[in-house]
Enzyme design. Structure first.
Site, PDB file in Angstrom:
ATOM      1  N   LYS A  63      49.592  11.856  26.483  1.00  0.00           N
ATOM      2  CA  LYS A  63      48.872  13.105  26.796  1.00  0.00           C
ATOM      3  C   LYS A  63      48.009  13.523  25.602  1.00  0.00           C
ATOM      4  O   LYS A  63      46.861  13.950  25.762  1.00  0.00           O
ATOM      5  CB  LYS A  63      49.874  14.228  27.136  1.00  0.00           C
ATOM      6  CG  LYS A  63      50.519  14.056  28.499  1.00  0.00           C
ATOM      7  CD  LYS A  63      51.711  14.986  28.711  1.00  0.00           C
ATOM      8  CE  LYS A  63      52.406  14.677  30.044  1.00  0.00           C
ATOM      9  NZ  LYS A  63      53.662  15.377  30.247  1.00  0.00           N
ATOM     10  N   GLN A 107      57.960  19.609  27.073  1.00  0.00           N
ATOM     11  CA  GLN A 107      58.184  18.303  27.695  1.00  0.00           C
ATOM     12  C   GLN A 107      59.649  18.188  28.132  1.00  0.00           C
ATOM     13  O   GLN A 107      60.557  18.325  27.320  1.00  0.00           O
ATOM     14  CB  GLN A 107      57.823  17.183  26.695  1.00  0.00           C
ATOM     15  CG  GLN A 107      57.985  15.783  27.239  1.00  0.00           C
ATOM     16  CD  GLN A 107      57.000  15.440  28.363  1.00  0.00           C
ATOM     17  OE1 GLN A 107      55.831  15.772  28.296  1.00  0.00           O
ATOM     18  NE2 GLN A 107      57.484  14.777  29.405  1.00  0.00           N
ATOM     19  N   ASP A 130      51.202  23.644  32.255  1.00  0.00           N
ATOM     20  CA  ASP A 130      51.851  22.674  33.140  1.00  0.00           C
ATOM     21  C   ASP A 130      52.252  23.339  34.466  1.00  0.00           C
ATOM     22  O   ASP A 130      52.640  22.657  35.410  1.00  0.00           O
ATOM     23  CB  ASP A 130      53.094  22.107  32.441  1.00  0.00           C
ATOM     24  CG  ASP A 130      53.372  20.668  32.821  1.00  0.00           C
ATOM     25  OD1 ASP A 130      52.463  20.011  33.359  1.00  0.00           O
ATOM     26  OD2 ASP A 130      54.501  20.202  32.588  1.00  0.00           O
TER      27      ASP A 130
END
Ligand code: NAP
Length: 295
Positions: A63, A107, A130
């Site tokens: 990413k 994450q 996200d």
């Protein structure tokens, strides 16, 4: 985008090419980042990641490499066995309050001793690029403005790109996870599809799938959906990526060879939904930088 024909099977499902679309969107994002830099704004995505989880580190590196290519900067905060919940919540508070940070990615998974749900609660919806915090998901549920989950958002973007309408269609989503199945179903509902959500306790799964004009596979079982589950001409979005012993690369939840003979449109694995996920995350970061109150 030009439509490409699938070369698998006699009848041809058309490919929903997430790789090509991602590449085009990333070029557009790079131009937007350049325009922002002329205003003195550099988009920044910070990441909190478990330091001892090799898969998480690999995902985060990937990413960050893509972010770097389009000019998004960022800091990685390593979460370890010694990290306390207080530190985590304080760090999120600090990043929430920092006007130079436009997005924060937690994450998954964090180390087990940490309360990930509480951390997501502490993440400000304005920074949750996200789109997986309870506040962001609540905004999706109520139709309010907010960041949407990257993977289902990528699927919607693919449908838009190919001019595929959802209104009035029967959409079937296999999978009900919080990050994928449920938000995908809500996004399809928002687009006026009639939505059925299936899961491991669903009875008559194949028959339900065969009735779908649009089928989303978000299961995590390699090639579970075969051509005889698919209504002729249906749109098939395959979110799965699975490792299969003896095969190289990732395998989707849909068996592409048989599915391509039935479907009208199909997203391949790799090269379909997968690349769209990272691209939508980065797109959310650039949106956040463009609309940040400090601009
Ligand atoms: P997950 O949390 O494990 O959820 C899987 C869902 O599938 C659950 O709702 C489960 O039902 C359902 N399911 C499992 N076996 C089933 C069966 N035999 N029949 C019907 N439903 C069944 O997985 P996830 O995080 O949503 O991920 C799903 C897949 O997408 C995985 O392959 C993952 O690697 C992939 N993924 C891709 C991306 C991307 O960027 N493309 C992003 C995230 C995930 P229950 O709820 O009843 O257990």
């Amino acid at each position: 985008m030009a439509y490409s024909a699938n070369s698998i099977g006699g009848k041809m499902a058309q490919i929903l090419d997430g790789k090509a679309l991602s590449s085009r969107i990333r070029n557009e994002l790079a131009s937007r980042v350049e325009a922002l830099s002329e205003r003195g704004v550099v988009p920044r995505l910070d990441v909190l990641v478990a330091a001892d989880d090799p898969s998480s580190i690999t995902y985060v590196n990937m990413k960050q490499q893509w972010a770097d290519k389009i000019g998004i900067v960022g800091e990685s905060w390593q979460v370890t066995a010694d990290t306390t919940q207080d530190w985590l919540i304080d760090k999120l508070g600090e990043l929430n309050a920092d006007p130079g940070v436009h997005g924060v990615l937690l994450q998954h998974p964090l180390p087990r001793h940490l309360d990930e749900a509480a951390a997501l609660e502490a993440l400000g919806p304005g920074k949750d690029v996200d789109g997986i915090s309870p506040q962001s998901l609540g905004r999706l549920l109520t139709g309010a403005k907010g960041f949407r989950c990257a993977t289902p958002l990528g699927m919607m973007r693919l449908l838009d790109e190919y001019g595929l309408q959802c209104e009035g269609k029967h959409a079937v989503v296999i999978g009900r996870s919080v990050i994928l199945g449920k938000p995908a179903a809500l996004m399809l509902l928002e687009r006026n599809a009639t939505v059925t959500i299936c899961h491991s306790r669903t009875q008559g799964l194949q028959d339900i799938c065969r009735a779908a004009d649009l089928l989303v596979a978000a299961v995590g079982r390699a090639e579970m959906v075969t051509g005889n589950w698919i209504k002729p001409g249906a749109i098939v979005l395959d979110a799965g990526y699975n490792r299969v012993e003896g095969r190289s690369g990732d395998v989707g939840d849909v068996e592409v060879s048989s599915a391509s003979e039935a479907a009208g449109w199909i997203s391949p694995v790799p090269g379909g939904v997968g690349p769209m996920t990272v691209t939508m995350l980065l797109s959310n970061v650039v949106d956040a930088a463009e609309t940040a109150p400090s601009n």
